[in-house]
Design a protein around this motif. Structure first.
Motif, PDB file in Angstrom:
ATOM      1  N   GLU A 198     -96.546  82.681   1.683  1.00  0.00           N
ATOM      2  CA  GLU A 198     -97.435  83.562   1.018  1.00  0.00           C
ATOM      3  C   GLU A 198     -98.492  84.324   1.946  1.00  0.00           C
ATOM      4  OE1 GLU A 198     -99.077  83.151  -2.463  1.00  0.00           O
ATOM      5  OE2 GLU A 198     -97.532  81.717  -3.003  1.00  0.00           O
ATOM      6  N   ALA A 199     -98.840  83.630   3.106  1.00  0.00           N
ATOM      7  CA  ALA A 199     -99.356  84.454   4.232  1.00  0.00           C
ATOM      8  C   ALA A 199     -98.414  85.809   4.752  1.00  0.00           C
ATOM      9  CB  ALA A 199     -99.724  83.550   5.596  1.00  0.00           C
ATOM     10  N   PHE A 200     -97.047  85.452   4.669  1.00  0.00           N
ATOM     11  CA  PHE A 200     -96.119  86.308   5.083  1.00  0.00           C
ATOM     12  C   PHE A 200     -96.036  87.511   4.124  1.00  0.00           C
ATOM     13  CE2 PHE A 200     -92.027  88.314   5.294  1.00  0.00           C
ATOM     14  CZ  PHE A 200     -91.950  88.684   6.700  1.00  0.00           C
ATOM     15  N   LEU A 201     -95.969  87.152   3.060  1.00  0.00           N
ATOM     16  CA  LEU A 201     -95.889  88.249   2.026  1.00  0.00           C
ATOM     17  C   LEU A 201     -97.439  88.928   1.906  1.00  0.00           C
ATOM     18  CD1 LEU A 201     -94.625  86.747  -1.267  1.00  0.00           C
ATOM     19  CD2 LEU A 201     -93.688  88.520   0.110  1.00  0.00           C
ATOM     20  N   THR A 202     -98.061  88.293   2.213  1.00  0.00           N
ATOM     21  CA  THR A 202     -99.630  89.088   2.110  1.00  0.00           C
ATOM     22  C   THR A 202     -99.854  90.018   3.158  1.00  0.00           C
ATOM     23  OG1 THR A 202    -100.731  87.214   0.883  1.00  0.00           O
ATOM     24  CG2 THR A 202    -102.096  88.646   2.190  1.00  0.00           C
ATOM     25  N   GLU A 203     -99.090  89.671   4.274  1.00  0.00           N
ATOM     26  CA  GLU A 203     -99.337  90.567   5.501  1.00  0.00           C
ATOM     27  C   GLU A 203     -98.377  91.684   5.297  1.00  0.00           C
ATOM     28  OE1 GLU A 203     -98.716  90.434  10.560  1.00  0.00           O
ATOM     29  OE2 GLU A 203     -99.008  88.645   9.237  1.00  0.00           O
ATOM     30  N   HIS A 204     -97.053  91.408   5.214  1.00  0.00           N
ATOM     31  CA  HIS A 204     -95.901  92.314   5.002  1.00  0.00           C
ATOM     32  C   HIS A 204     -95.762  93.148   3.933  1.00  0.00           C
ATOM     33  CE1 HIS A 204     -94.875  91.316   9.386  1.00  0.00           C
ATOM     34  NE2 HIS A 204     -95.378  90.034   8.982  1.00  0.00           N
TER      35      HIS A 204
ATOM     36  N   PHE B 213     -96.352  87.439  -6.889  1.00  0.00           N
ATOM     37  CA  PHE B 213     -95.655  86.116  -6.768  1.00  0.00           C
ATOM     38  C   PHE B 213     -96.233  84.917  -6.004  1.00  0.00           C
ATOM     39  CE2 PHE B 213     -93.028  90.217  -6.099  1.00  0.00           C
ATOM     40  CZ  PHE B 213     -92.142  89.852  -6.978  1.00  0.00           C
ATOM     41  N   THR B 214     -95.746  83.725  -6.631  1.00  0.00           N
ATOM     42  CA  THR B 214     -96.652  82.448  -6.016  1.00  0.00           C
ATOM     43  C   THR B 214     -95.486  81.693  -5.653  1.00  0.00           C
ATOM     44  OG1 THR B 214     -98.388  82.687  -7.400  1.00  0.00           O
ATOM     45  CG2 THR B 214     -97.867  80.575  -6.567  1.00  0.00           C
ATOM     46  N   VAL B 215     -95.240  81.197  -4.222  1.00  0.00           N
ATOM     47  CA  VAL B 215     -94.486  80.258  -3.892  1.00  0.00           C
ATOM     48  C   VAL B 215     -94.876  78.923  -4.348  1.00  0.00           C
ATOM     49  CG1 VAL B 215     -93.364  79.359  -1.923  1.00  0.00           C
ATOM     50  CG2 VAL B 215     -93.894  81.698  -1.835  1.00  0.00           C
ATOM     51  N   GLU B 216     -94.237  78.309  -5.506  1.00  0.00           N
ATOM     52  CA  GLU B 216     -94.471  76.945  -5.867  1.00  0.00           C
ATOM     53  C   GLU B 216     -94.131  75.795  -5.098  1.00  0.00           C
ATOM     54  OE1 GLU B 216     -93.772  76.684 -10.162  1.00  0.00           O
ATOM     55  OE2 GLU B 216     -95.430  78.173 -10.201  1.00  0.00           O
ATOM     56  N   ARG B 217     -92.663  76.111  -4.452  1.00  0.00           N
ATOM     57  CA  ARG B 217     -92.262  74.857  -3.946  1.00  0.00           C
ATOM     58  C   ARG B 217     -91.086  75.258  -2.772  1.00  0.00           C
ATOM     59  NH1 ARG B 217     -88.982  72.886  -7.691  1.00  0.00           N
ATOM     60  NH2 ARG B 217     -86.973  73.913  -6.617  1.00  0.00           N
TER      61      ARG B 217
END
Length: 143
Positions: free
Chosen positions: A15-21, A29-33
């Motif tokens: 999630e942090a990677f998606l937010t940054e890049h 999107f949400t990574v649930e598992r």
């Protein structure tokens, strides 16, 4: 994949990677598992994801499958921003329910040094019936 591997990146790291890049789409999107077998990603469906007729658009479903496989790969190899899709085949099987989030269960079938192949099943939240199936291949840049 032939062997089960412990993920290098968990849901919070992805999630942090998606937010940054990918700040332009990370909120969708949400990574649930993330587990040794695969990954589950949710598309938070909004009006912009709908097409005429009140169903989720094909491009939105493609985006979910593409992001899910991308994150599945990163969960195994770590943060490699330049991995890219080289092929995608998607079968649309039934109309997803409008106004309901879409869930993607993705797994890697092969993870090599330069190519990764994955498979996705998409379904509407609250239903196990698949609305789409996608197969994707990614190119992984040299380290």
């Amino acid at each position: 994949m032939s062997k089960i591997e412990t993920p290098r990146m968990d849901a919070a790291a992805l999630e942090a990677f998606l937010t940054e890049h990918f700040p332009q789409v990370h909120a969708d999107f949400t990574v649930e598992r993330v587990d040794p077998v695969g990954i589950r990603v949710r598309l938070k469906v909004a009006d912009r994801h709908l097409r005429p007729g009140g169903t989720i658009s094909g491009p939105s479903m493609f985006a979910l499958a593409d992001v899910a496989i991308y994150l599945a790969i990163l969960s195994r190899i770590g943060p490699v921003a330049l991995a890219v899709t080289t092929n995608c085949s998607i079968d649309f099987m039934r109309k997803p329910e409008a106004g309901v989030d879409l869930i993607c269960d993705a797994r890697l079938l092969k993870l090599g040094r330069v190519l990764a192949v994955g498979d996705c099943i998409l379904h509407s939240e609250g239903s196990e019936a698949a609305v789409a199936r996608a197969s994707l291949t990614y190119s992984i840049p040299p380290r």
